[in-house]
Write a protein that holds these residues in place. Structure first.
Motif, mmCIF file in Angstrom:
data_model
loop_
_atom_site.group_PDB
_atom_site.id
_atom_site.type_symbol
_atom_site.label_atom_id
_atom_site.label_comp_id
_atom_site.label_asym_id
_atom_site.label_seq_id
_atom_site.Cartn_x
_atom_site.Cartn_y
_atom_site.Cartn_z
ATOM 1 N N ARG A 257 -11.773 -35.400 12.576
ATOM 2 C CA ARG A 257 -10.495 -36.213 12.578
ATOM 3 C C ARG A 257 -9.152 -35.294 12.875
ATOM 4 N NH1 ARG A 257 -11.183 -41.251 10.333
ATOM 5 N NH2 ARG A 257 -12.944 -41.329 8.815
ATOM 6 N N ALA A 260 -9.378 -34.251 16.700
ATOM 7 C CA ALA A 260 -9.153 -35.408 17.366
ATOM 8 C C ALA A 260 -7.630 -35.639 17.738
ATOM 9 C CB ALA A 260 -9.857 -36.681 17.253
ATOM 10 N N GLU A 261 -7.093 -35.837 16.512
ATOM 11 C CA GLU A 261 -5.511 -36.109 16.212
ATOM 12 C C GLU A 261 -4.709 -34.987 16.961
ATOM 13 O OE1 GLU A 261 -1.900 -35.969 12.552
ATOM 14 O OE2 GLU A 261 -4.188 -36.270 12.150
ATOM 15 N N ASN A 262 -4.981 -33.860 16.727
ATOM 16 C CA ASN A 262 -4.224 -32.573 17.142
ATOM 17 C C ASN A 262 -4.258 -32.907 18.961
ATOM 18 O OD1 ASN A 262 -3.300 -31.807 14.804
ATOM 19 N ND2 ASN A 262 -4.747 -29.971 14.998
ATOM 20 N N ASN A 263 -5.566 -32.986 19.329
ATOM 21 C CA ASN A 263 -6.081 -32.725 20.727
ATOM 22 C C ASN A 263 -5.139 -34.089 21.535
ATOM 23 O OD1 ASN A 263 -7.454 -31.783 22.981
ATOM 24 N ND2 ASN A 263 -8.195 -33.991 23.015
ATOM 25 N N ALA A 264 -5.240 -35.225 20.887
ATOM 26 C CA ALA A 264 -4.404 -36.396 21.657
ATOM 27 C C ALA A 264 -3.169 -36.054 21.352
ATOM 28 C CB ALA A 264 -4.828 -37.633 20.763
ATOM 29 N N ASN A 265 -2.468 -35.547 20.639
ATOM 30 C CA ASN A 265 -0.934 -35.615 20.212
ATOM 31 C C ASN A 265 -0.445 -34.355 21.168
ATOM 32 O OD1 ASN A 265 -0.546 -37.493 18.507
ATOM 33 N ND2 ASN A 265 -0.806 -35.973 16.485
ATOM 34 N N GLY A 334 -11.995 -31.655 20.519
ATOM 35 C CA GLY A 334 -11.168 -33.033 20.666
ATOM 36 C C GLY A 334 -11.382 -33.447 22.081
ATOM 37 N N TYR A 336 -9.958 -36.284 25.032
ATOM 38 C CA TYR A 336 -8.890 -37.462 25.167
ATOM 39 C C TYR A 336 -8.517 -37.565 26.498
ATOM 40 C CZ TYR A 336 -4.563 -39.833 24.034
ATOM 41 O OH TYR A 336 -3.651 -40.885 24.332
ATOM 42 N N ASP A 449 -11.531 -42.021 24.308
ATOM 43 C CA ASP A 449 -11.177 -41.709 23.051
ATOM 44 C C ASP A 449 -12.475 -41.180 22.007
ATOM 45 O OD1 ASP A 449 -8.442 -42.691 22.561
ATOM 46 O OD2 ASP A 449 -9.423 -44.542 23.649
ATOM 47 N N ASN A 462 -8.840 -40.734 16.803
ATOM 48 C CA ASN A 462 -7.413 -40.717 17.402
ATOM 49 C C ASN A 462 -6.782 -42.004 17.586
ATOM 50 O OD1 ASN A 462 -9.552 -40.267 19.881
ATOM 51 N ND2 ASN A 462 -7.700 -41.337 20.682
ATOM 52 N N ASP A 463 -5.582 -41.950 17.597
ATOM 53 C CA ASP A 463 -4.858 -43.067 18.031
ATOM 54 C C ASP A 463 -5.064 -43.560 19.420
ATOM 55 O OD1 ASP A 463 -2.535 -44.855 18.489
ATOM 56 O OD2 ASP A 463 -1.151 -43.720 17.496
#
Length: 471
Positions: A257, A260-265, A334, A336, A449, A462-463
């Protein structure tokens, strides 16, 4: 262009091209993860020690008729222990080993250099329910006058453990005290060995594996076993290890989690800043920088359909291109993908991104345990076709974890690159690659995603709100 002055990006104070963040782009919200808060969360997770899914490991070893697994590759040693063996990475050679058996009562055995344990591992305060075998070196130099003679059955006297000398001119720090305490506990439980071979041999014998079948991940392990005269059958353990890794533990899911969040951002921050006149090198550098800012280690950014490290080109107004960003946090991956438009999208490219969004939404609704990879592909492609779009889209599922493609192949050991038609299980984390496989549409399009398979469905980690990025 005649009659128009080409706008160049501003220059920053270190001499490179700055890709200025815009406040008037079409994206509705800016990423909020701009600190190292996730790094602290991940570190707390890692202190729990081994990340390996033990319940799954015992099941897989039984299925593969293995009495145990011995690993030394950094990615596998990390999985078995929670410690990233930087020495093995820097030397590009085996440095530490970990051993697990089918006997659930036996703890994981960890074999490593005594000084590295003292100088590096102790600082992490891992909760290791493990037997730790440390090696120091030989107390006296032994001349090998007969190179063909088998290794002596008598272990040489180990040299004394090496620690930093206390000059006693100032109080020892808490770090130094903790290192000594951890080292003394380890050596009291299992005294030091003369070298890595002797330590590994002891661990094998103490775990009752003298006559067994063991999966290994490096030929040096087979060499140690052979030279020690142990009656052990070794096989390539990659297939079994990947079968274990494909199902994540709760701690692994938490790390996934975070990454994934860091990579997408990081990817969103980078592409929202790109403007006409900037180039591929600058966008890659910005993605790498944004990844590092929030604690991820960047691995790659595919731009358009190009993966070459040395290809470069400038962006132009009207460009439409795919991105595929990959980075890791605490060695979990991550992945994306999005489509970026510099200006308003053309009709053909808008159709392409609409098509892959329809396919991905159809797949997301159906993702759950029991679904096969082949069924995922059919669901996505059928949805696109039934919506009236004539696009060839890959719709390629793959497991993601410690590797970008973290799953076993269909033909056993050494064949992870030959995809199996896997059946989804609870606690798998997958990506479904959705690139459009056409040229002549005005650019390239992609959507990707990360998804956690839950007990009765799925969850995005991820968002997924921005299907296309318009700047």
């Amino acid at each position: 262009m005649a009659g128009h002055e080409k706008k160049r990006p501003l220059k920053n104070n270190i001499g490179g091209a700055l890709l200025p963040l815009s406040t008037d782009n079409i994206a509705e919200k800016e990423p909020s993860s701009t600190s190292l808060k996730n790094q602290q969360k991940g570190a707390a997770v890692l202190q729990g020690g081994p990340l390996i899914n033990l319940e799954r490991a015992y099941k897989v070893m039984a299925e593969e008729a293995l009495d145990g697994l011995i690993v030394t590759q950094p990615i596998n040693f990390y999985y078995f222990t929670g410690y990233h063996d930087h020495l093995a990475v820097r030397h590009d050679a085996p440095s530490s080993f970990a051993l697990i058996t089918r006997d659930e009562k036996q703890p994981i055995s960890i074999i490593m250099n005594q000084f590295i344990y003292y100088f590096c591992v102790a600082d992490s305060n891992f909760q290791w329910p493990s037997d730790v075998y440390l090696f120091t070196g030989w107390d006296k130099k032994i001349l090998d006058n007969n190179k063909n003679e088998e290794r002596s059955k008598q272990e040489p006297t180990p040299s004394s453990p090496f620690i930093f000398t206390d000059k006693k001119q100032a109080p020892q720090s808490s770090i130094e005290k903790n290192r000594l305490e951890k080292l003394n506990i380890a050596l009291e439980n299992i005294p030091e060995s003369a070298d890595a071979e002797w330590a590994l041999t002891k661990a094998i014998r103490n775990n009752g594996l003298e006559k067994s079948t063991i999966g290994i991940d490096h030929p040096v392990i087979k060499k140690v076993i052979t030279s020690s005269g142990l009656n052990i059958n070794t096989i390539d353990g990659d297939h079994a290890i990947r079968k274990i890794r494909v199902i994540k533990t709760p701690r692994e899911i938490e790390l996934m989690r975070i990454t994934a969040e860091n990579n997408a951002n990081a990817a969103l921050n980078a592409v929202r800043a790109v403007r006409a006149g900037a180039n591929y090198f600058e966008l890659k550098a910005l993605f790498f920088s944004e990844s590092a800012k929030i604690g991820n280690m960047p691995l790659l950014l595919q731009i358009d359909s190009v993966n070459s490290e040395i290809f470069n080109a400038e962006f132009k107004n009207g460009d439409a291109f795919a991105i595929d960003g990959v980075s890791q946090c605490f060695h979990y991956t991550g992945d994306y993908g999005r489509t970026v438009f510099l200006g308003e999208p053309s009709r053909s490219m808008k159709n392409a991104t609409d098509a892959i969004a329809i396919g991905w939404d159809a797949v997301r609704e159906k993702l759950k345990p029991g679904l096969r990879y082949s069924e995922i592909r059919a669901i996505g492609r059928d949805a696109i076709k039934q919506s009236g779009y004539d696009f060839n889209v890959a719709v390629t599922p793959h497991s993601v974890g410690l590797s970008h493609t973290d799953e076993p192949g269909r033909d056993g050991p050494g064949s992870y690159w030959i995809k199996d038609d896997l059946v989804l299980e609870e606690n798998m984390i997958i990506s479904v690659d959705m690139p459009v496989l056409h040229t002549g549409i005005g650019g390239s399009a992609h959507l990707e995603d990360l998804t956690l398979i839950t007990k009765d469905g799925s969850e995005q980690i991820n968002d997924i709100g921005d299907r296309i990025i318009v700047v």
